[in-house]
Design a protein around this motif. Structure first.
Motif, PDB file in Angstrom:
ATOM      1  N   PHE A 175      32.965  41.150  59.202  1.00 14.82           N
ATOM      2  CA  PHE A 175      32.891  42.382  58.684  1.00 14.82           C
ATOM      3  C   PHE A 175      32.078  41.410  57.862  1.00 14.82           C
ATOM      4  O   PHE A 175      31.420  42.448  57.622  1.00 14.82           O
ATOM      5  CB  PHE A 175      34.405  42.324  57.142  1.00 14.82           C
ATOM      6  CG  PHE A 175      35.141  42.001  57.357  1.00 14.82           C
ATOM      7  CD1 PHE A 175      36.176  43.524  57.908  1.00 14.82           C
ATOM      8  CD2 PHE A 175      36.486  41.188  57.135  1.00 14.82           C
ATOM      9  CE1 PHE A 175      36.953  43.813  58.176  1.00 14.82           C
ATOM     10  CE2 PHE A 175      37.968  41.628  57.728  1.00 14.82           C
ATOM     11  CZ  PHE A 175      37.971  42.652  58.349  1.00 14.82           C
ATOM     12  N   ALA A 198      38.569  44.128  50.060  1.00  9.71           N
ATOM     13  CA  ALA A 198      37.807  44.144  49.209  1.00  9.71           C
ATOM     14  C   ALA A 198      36.797  44.626  47.803  1.00  9.71           C
ATOM     15  O   ALA A 198      37.664  45.416  47.465  1.00  9.71           O
ATOM     16  CB  ALA A 198      36.467  43.260  49.631  1.00  9.71           C
ATOM     17  N   TYR A 209      26.766  31.603  50.852  1.00  5.99           N
ATOM     18  CA  TYR A 209      26.886  30.814  52.218  1.00  5.99           C
ATOM     19  C   TYR A 209      25.691  31.566  53.613  1.00  5.99           C
ATOM     20  O   TYR A 209      25.531  30.069  54.334  1.00  5.99           O
ATOM     21  CB  TYR A 209      27.824  29.910  51.671  1.00  5.99           C
ATOM     22  CG  TYR A 209      29.065  31.444  52.872  1.00  5.99           C
ATOM     23  CD1 TYR A 209      29.721  31.976  51.652  1.00  5.99           C
ATOM     24  CD2 TYR A 209      28.955  31.301  53.981  1.00  5.99           C
ATOM     25  CE1 TYR A 209      30.149  32.985  52.746  1.00  5.99           C
ATOM     26  CE2 TYR A 209      29.583  31.913  55.079  1.00  5.99           C
ATOM     27  CZ  TYR A 209      30.376  33.039  54.116  1.00  5.99           C
ATOM     28  OH  TYR A 209      30.832  34.140  55.055  1.00  5.99           O
ATOM     29  N   GLY A 257      24.649  38.758  47.556  1.00  2.00           N
ATOM     30  CA  GLY A 257      26.100  39.770  47.010  1.00  2.00           C
ATOM     31  C   GLY A 257      26.707  39.900  46.410  1.00  2.00           C
ATOM     32  O   GLY A 257      25.836  39.335  44.995  1.00  2.00           O
ATOM     33  N   GLY A 317      32.776  38.575  44.247  1.00  2.00           N
ATOM     34  CA  GLY A 317      34.113  39.059  44.709  1.00  2.00           C
ATOM     35  C   GLY A 317      34.909  38.720  45.965  1.00  2.00           C
ATOM     36  O   GLY A 317      34.038  37.299  46.436  1.00  2.00           O
ATOM     37  N   GLU A 357      38.612  36.461  41.840  1.00  2.00           N
ATOM     38  CA  GLU A 357      37.431  35.676  42.476  1.00  2.00           C
ATOM     39  C   GLU A 357      36.039  35.362  41.394  1.00  2.00           C
ATOM     40  O   GLU A 357      35.812  34.320  41.745  1.00  2.00           O
ATOM     41  CB  GLU A 357      37.030  36.974  43.688  1.00  2.00           C
ATOM     42  CG  GLU A 357      37.677  37.278  45.486  1.00  2.00           C
ATOM     43  CD  GLU A 357      37.818  36.421  46.132  1.00  2.00           C
ATOM     44  OE1 GLU A 357      36.982  35.410  45.855  1.00  2.00           O
ATOM     45  OE2 GLU A 357      38.430  36.135  47.012  1.00  2.00           O
ATOM     46  N   GLU A 394      34.383  31.698  42.246  1.00  2.00           N
ATOM     47  CA  GLU A 394      33.467  32.192  42.406  1.00  2.00           C
ATOM     48  C   GLU A 394      32.453  31.816  41.478  1.00  2.00           C
ATOM     49  O   GLU A 394      31.052  31.373  41.733  1.00  2.00           O
ATOM     50  CB  GLU A 394      32.715  33.270  43.154  1.00  2.00           C
ATOM     51  CG  GLU A 394      33.719  33.003  44.351  1.00  2.00           C
ATOM     52  CD  GLU A 394      33.161  34.413  45.553  1.00  2.00           C
ATOM     53  OE1 GLU A 394      33.854  34.988  46.603  1.00  2.00           O
ATOM     54  OE2 GLU A 394      32.040  34.986  44.676  1.00  2.00           O
ATOM     55  N   LEU A 425      35.150  48.681  50.484  1.00  2.00           N
ATOM     56  CA  LEU A 425      35.084  47.993  49.798  1.00  2.00           C
ATOM     57  C   LEU A 425      34.891  48.120  48.197  1.00  2.00           C
ATOM     58  O   LEU A 425      33.493  49.432  47.837  1.00  2.00           O
ATOM     59  CB  LEU A 425      33.221  47.485  50.209  1.00  2.00           C
ATOM     60  CG  LEU A 425      32.700  46.511  51.701  1.00  2.00           C
ATOM     61  CD1 LEU A 425      32.037  46.353  52.082  1.00  2.00           C
ATOM     62  CD2 LEU A 425      33.964  45.042  51.306  1.00  2.00           C
ATOM     63  N   GLU A 472      30.850  28.824  48.870  1.00  2.00           N
ATOM     64  CA  GLU A 472      30.847  29.978  48.701  1.00  2.00           C
ATOM     65  C   GLU A 472      29.896  30.549  48.353  1.00  2.00           C
ATOM     66  O   GLU A 472      28.957  31.070  48.573  1.00  2.00           O
ATOM     67  CB  GLU A 472      31.926  30.561  48.926  1.00  2.00           C
ATOM     68  CG  GLU A 472      32.817  30.505  49.802  1.00  2.00           C
ATOM     69  CD  GLU A 472      33.967  31.137  49.485  1.00  2.00           C
ATOM     70  OE1 GLU A 472      34.310  32.249  49.215  1.00  2.00           O
ATOM     71  OE2 GLU A 472      35.556  31.116  49.291  1.00  2.00           O
TER      72      GLU A 472
HETATM   73  O1  LIG Z   1      28.626  41.832  46.709  1.00  2.00           O
HETATM   74  C1  LIG Z   1      29.329  42.776  48.140  1.00  2.00           C
HETATM   75  N1  LIG Z   1      29.292  43.948  48.285  1.00  2.00           N
HETATM   76  C2  LIG Z   1      29.886  44.174  49.057  1.00  2.00           C
HETATM   77  N2  LIG Z   1      30.341  43.691  50.022  1.00  2.00           N
HETATM   78  C3  LIG Z   1      30.398  42.424  50.185  1.00  2.00           C
HETATM   79  C4  LIG Z   1      30.137  41.739  49.290  1.00  2.00           C
HETATM   80  N3  LIG Z   1      30.030  40.259  49.471  1.00  2.00           N
HETATM   81  C5  LIG Z   1      30.751  40.609  50.837  1.00  2.00           C
HETATM   82  N4  LIG Z   1      31.486  41.670  50.818  1.00  2.00           N
HETATM   83  C6  LIG Z   1      31.731  41.984  52.078  1.00  2.00           C
HETATM   84  O2  LIG Z   1      33.060  41.900  51.897  1.00  2.00           O
HETATM   85  C7  LIG Z   1      33.765  40.859  53.075  1.00  2.00           C
HETATM   86  C8  LIG Z   1      34.354  39.897  52.021  1.00  2.00           C
HETATM   87  O3  LIG Z   1      34.071  40.155  51.193  1.00  2.00           O
HETATM   88  P1  LIG Z   1      33.724  37.428  50.826  1.00  2.00           P
HETATM   89  O4  LIG Z   1      32.815  37.128  52.512  1.00  2.00           O
HETATM   90  O5  LIG Z   1      33.019  38.210  49.591  1.00  2.00           O
HETATM   91  O6  LIG Z   1      35.266  37.393  50.241  1.00  2.00           O
HETATM   92  P2  LIG Z   1      35.989  36.133  50.387  1.00  2.00           P
HETATM   93  O7  LIG Z   1      34.882  35.627  49.555  1.00  2.00           O
HETATM   94  O8  LIG Z   1      37.415  36.615  50.408  1.00  2.00           O
HETATM   95  O9  LIG Z   1      35.580  35.714  51.867  1.00  2.00           O
HETATM   96  C9  LIG Z   1      32.438  40.416  53.693  1.00  2.00           C
HETATM   97  O10 LIG Z   1      32.542  39.830  54.637  1.00  2.00           O
HETATM   98  C10 LIG Z   1      31.172  42.074  53.059  1.00  2.00           C
HETATM   99  O11 LIG Z   1      31.449  42.483  54.723  1.00  2.00           O
END
Ligand SMILES: O=c1[nH]cnc2c1ncn2[C@@H]1O[C@H](COP(=O)(O)OP(=O)(O)O)[C@@H](O)[C@H]1O
Length: 460
Positions: free
Chosen positions: A261, A289, A318, A323, A326, A342, A346, A374, A402
């Motif tokens: 992802f 997500a 990280y 981003g 969340g 989240e 976070e 998303l 993270e």
């Molecule tokens: O700020 C964001 N906006 C939109 N999509 C995001 C954002 N942050 C992460 N993502 C997407 O969501 C996926 C999972 O998000 P994240 O890495 O925040 O999850 P986690 O904290 O549960 O590991 C990421 O691999 C990316 O594709």
């Protein structure tokens, strides 16, 4: 200046349970009172493994300088702490005091120290009733069930488990790299975790026993490691040409399962999901997500010139991308619970004051390629609240791992027509977060569509 008289000095000792430093015996060692700030104080309490109800405002409760890393001090004398200092050194103290670094010895010794300590302090109500509460978390006996720590290990639960080779740092690094764990965590984490037999090649074991050879390294059924399966014993060449990079591992580790992802998005990869289709199986049964933009109206002029327009928070992740706070929605978890959870993990967001609700929905995107939906929410706060949120974020559970920092988005453009917002948009953004930012800025009337397009089309 130390204003304590001789009698008081006799009385003061380090509150860290296994530490035996006393002020009268160590005149050159500083003993620090707990911070007045309740949040920082609670971190000290947690780090030292004390009962969270302890009243540390008493001046006799001190932590000695032995528990602070060098960079926590303001001076070489180590009698003045940085304002953000927290005690982190506990494990060295323990292992230095032991004749052997063998983990079992460490644990036995700690158990002895614990019971001695208990006998002496059982009357002290400040330490609470739960003995686990008042030992430093570095040595806390966790009530955990030993399991294999390799991500997604599917091996039967009854296989023998093996501890990490804490006595040999280079060997430990190889284990961590193979398993995909960070080398940057405190050593105390590895005191408590184990990996199971399935990850070791048969050559790793002493003849006909389940005893691991001293130079055994895990090589099988690992999420990231893809070397030959019999590459299972270290040789001196491993150490001469260490396979670790100095900055830590290069694997995805725990993040391996979501790695796909996080890969760079192709242009137009994310499409907006019409609100009417949000409940379609296609989206609800796929990975989902939810992220959130925190913002406040801001009348300030930056440098007295540029209109701030709003303070909008993003974060450095990280992986080096920008981003929003969340993350992934756990299976069966409600989307709003997920986003609030989240935000608390976070950002250390106080969800008693700030709670994202269904009404805060902004937009959703879908990637057919990654099969991920998303969803995006907003949280409007006042400027003083936003500043408080920024401060609290430094104490978030995920801060430093993270999340590497909260950033405000510059929404103005400098006289060269590039620096400011257009330059910001050229950073790397995770998933569809750049699209989310732009959608939010226009739907929340922070920037007009024209202003956004201008910034998008400006190149240096
Ligand atoms: O700020 C964001 N906006 C939109 N999509 C995001 C954002 N942050 C992460 N993502 C997407 O969501 C996926 C999972 O998000 P994240 O890495 O925040 O999850 P986690 O904290 O549960 O590991 C990421 O691999 C990316 O594709």
């Amino acid at each position: 200046m130390n204003r304590l008289n001789v009698r008081s000095r006799c009385y003061i000792e380090c509150i860290v349970p296994v530490c035996e430093n006393k002020m009268n015996l160590k005149p050159n060692l500083s003993f620090f009172c707990f911070p007045k700030d309740p949040i920082r104080s609670s971190i000290w309490i947690e780090k030292c493994g004390l009962d969270k109800n302890i009243d540390v405002s008493k001046r006799r409760y001190r932590v000695c300088a032995r528990h602070f890393e060098n960079h926590m001090f303001l001076n070489d004398l180590k009698n003045r702490l940085q304002p953000h200092a927290i005690p982190t050194l506990f494990i060295d103290l323990i292992s230095n005091s032991l004749p052997s670094t063998c983990i079992d010895n460490v644990k036995n010794d700690l158990d002895n120290k614990k019971s001695n300590f208990l006998e002496h302090n059982i009357q002290d109500k400040h330490f609470g009733e739960n003995i686990n509460n008042f030992f430093p978390n570095t040595i806390k006996k966790k009530s955990y069930e030993p399991v294999c720590f390799v991500p997604n290990c599917k091996a039967p639960k009854d296989l023998p488990l093996y501890k990490f080779p804490l006595h040999n740092k280079q060997l430990l690094y190889i284990w961590l790299k193979r398993i995909g764990l960070s080398t940057l965590y405190d050593m105390d984490l590895y005191l408590h975790i184990t990996i199971c037999q399935i990850h070791f090649h048969k050559d790793c074991f002493d003849d006909k026993t389940i005893q691991l050879k001293p130079n055994a390294i895990p090589s099988l059924h690992l999420i990231d490691y893809s070397g030959p399966p019999d590459n299972c014993l270290t040789t001196s060449s491993y150490f001469e040409n260490p396979i670790m990079s100095t900055t830590g591992d290069r694997t995805w580790g725990w993040l391996g399962s979501t790695e796909q992802f996080g890969r760079d998005a192709e242009s137009n990869e994310f499409v907006v999901i019409p609100k009417s289709q949000l409940h379609n199986d296609k989206y609800t049964s796929s990975t989902q997500a939810a992220h959130c933009i925190i913002y406040a109206e801001n009348e300030e002029k930056i440098f007295g010139i540029y209109n701030a327009r709003a303070a909008v928070l993003m974060q450095l992740r990280y992986d080096g991308y920008l981003g929003f706070p969340g993350g992934l929605i756990d299976s069966g978890e409600d989307i709003i619970n997920a986003v609030n959870r989240e935000m608390s993990e976070e950002m250390n967001l106080n969800t008693c004051i700030h709670l994202v609700s269904y009404d805060d929905y902004v937009i959703s995107h879908w990637s057919e390629k990654k099969k991920i939906a998303l969803h995006f929410y907003k949280l409007k706060v006042t400027m003083p609240q936003l500043i408080e949120i920024e401060k609290r974020a430094l104490l978030a559970r995920d801060y430093g791992s993270e999340v590497l920092g909260t950033v405000r988005v510059p929404l103005y453009t400098l006289g060269d027509n590039y620096r400011g917002f257009p330059a910001f948009l050229e950073h790397k953004f995770i998933g569809c977060s750049r699209d989310q930012l732009l959608a939010a800025l226009s739907s929340l009337n922070i920037l007009t569509v024209e202003e956004i397009n201008l910034a998008l089309n400006t190149k240096i």
